[in-house]
Every structure is written in C-alpha cells, then in structure tokens.
Design an enzyme around this catalytic site. Sequence first.
Site, PDB file in Angstrom:
ATOM      1  N   ARG A 128      28.679  19.184  43.381  1.00 60.60           N
ATOM      2  CA  ARG A 128      28.440  20.603  43.077  1.00 60.60           C
ATOM      3  C   ARG A 128      29.445  21.100  42.036  1.00 60.60           C
ATOM      4  O   ARG A 128      29.126  21.936  41.193  1.00 60.60           O
ATOM      5  CB  ARG A 128      28.523  21.445  44.351  1.00 60.60           C
ATOM      6  N   ARG A 146      40.592  21.946  52.078  1.00 59.98           N
ATOM      7  CA  ARG A 146      39.563  22.763  52.740  1.00 59.98           C
ATOM      8  C   ARG A 146      39.123  22.104  54.042  1.00 59.98           C
ATOM      9  O   ARG A 146      38.896  22.777  55.045  1.00 59.98           O
ATOM     10  CB  ARG A 146      38.359  22.951  51.811  1.00 59.98           C
TER      11      ARG A 146
END
Length: 194
Positions: A128, A146
């Site tokens: 992405r 993350r």
Amino acid sequence: MFNIILYGPPGSGKGTQSEKLIEAYGLIHLSTGDILRREIAAATPLGLEAKSLMDKGNLVPDAVVVGMISSALDNNPHAKGFLFDGFPRTEAQSVALDQLLADKNTEIGVVLALDVCQKELVKRLLHRGLTSGRPDDVNENIISNRIVEYQTKTMVVANYYSKFDKVVHVKGEGTVETIFESLRSEIDKRLSIK
Ligand code: B4P
C-alpha cells in the site's frame, strides 16, 4: 441500533472491509485513522499533534480519539448503527466507548476480529505504501512499531470484550470477497437473535 467494532492489527483489512460492510448494513463508518488523516490534511492543531505520533507508528492520546468519537456520535443522532474501524485501540478507549454508547441507550453488538499473520501484514502495508502516500506505510521499522503498539496496547481490547462474550474471530487472509462473506455471516447470526 446495531454497533460493530472491526478489530485487528494494522493492515488486517479493517478499512477495506468497512467500506463493504457500511454499504451492506447502512451503518455510519467511524474510522479514527481516517478522521485523524483529515485533521492532518487540514493542518489543524489536533492534526499537527497527531502527525508526529502517527508518522512514527505510535498511537495518539486516548483523550484525543475519544473526543473525536464523542463528537461523531453526537453528530449522527438518527444512525441505524455505527461501524467502529480502528477504534477502540486501548482498554481506556474501550471503557470510554461503552460509556458513550450507554449514554445513548445502546451498546456494542459484536467485535469482529480479523486474524492475519505478521508476514502478510508487513507485505500488505509495504505494498500500500507504494501508492498511499502514507509515511507510516513506507518504512518497515515504522510498520514493525505499529505492530508492537498493537501487541502491547491494543490486544487487550479483545480480552476486554471477551469478558462480555462479544468477540468473534474471522480469518482475515484470502480474497476480500471471501472475508466479507465470513463477516456477513457472523453479523447476520447476531442480528437474527437480537
Ligand atoms: P489506521 O488508519 O486505523 O490504519 P491501519 O491500522 O493501517 O488499518 P487500515 O484500515 O488502514 O488498513 P487495512 O487493514 O484495511 O491507523 C493509522 C494510525 O492512526 C495508527 O498507527 C495510529 O497512529 C493512529 N490511530 C488511529 N486510530 C487510533 C486510535 N483509536 N487510538 C490511537 N491512535 C489511533 O488495509 C491494509 C492493506 O491491505 C491495504 O492496502 C488493502 O488493500 C490490503 N488488503 C486488505 N484486505 C486484503 C486481502 N484480503 N488480501 C490482500 N490485501 C488486502
């Protein structure tokens, strides 16, 4: 009113499946990630505070996101239900959400947890990152951070809702359509016993 939490690690398909679910069930989509990115694009004080944290892959403070969700609930008094995407991400956010919903005489109907292995998450996010323009998608160290934030702060959210027997795990690997059908079948089961 039927309210859903779509839960899972970064890159598990929450945003992707949310688009399809809101269309199928006529729900209001509340993605804290999207709201924060809009604040960043508008260069608001909140956006500027959030940007430095998000770019590193850290969570933004609970009070900020809870305030955003509270306003969004107030702004949609006639909603058939809400789909929470990427929220709550900590136990404090979960407790605050339950209170906000209780104040409106409603509650979470189901927590749909998307299960995806870490290798696949990293692959999806880097892919992405080639086109998203999101600084948190382009660097593998930030993506790892993350995932660590998810493991240390967000995994407790599933434990919290398990106590109320609200969590359903769904395989988040496979085609977007197959995963959507699995989510739909779990929602329909819950709706039929409401
Ligand atoms: P989010 O915007 O929530 O981003 P995300 O976790 O990456 O999930 P997203 O929904 O975008 O991706 P998806 O899995 O659909 O959060 C970004 C940041 O905002 C956080 O790190 C944090 O800093 C902050 N934040 C947001 N909410 C917060 C909160 N409540 N508290 C504190 N901080 C908060 O998709 C990923 C990719 O996978 C896509 O490219 C998609 O095309 C692909 N994909 C999806 N399904 C697929 C499938 N079945 N097969 C192959 N690829 C698939």
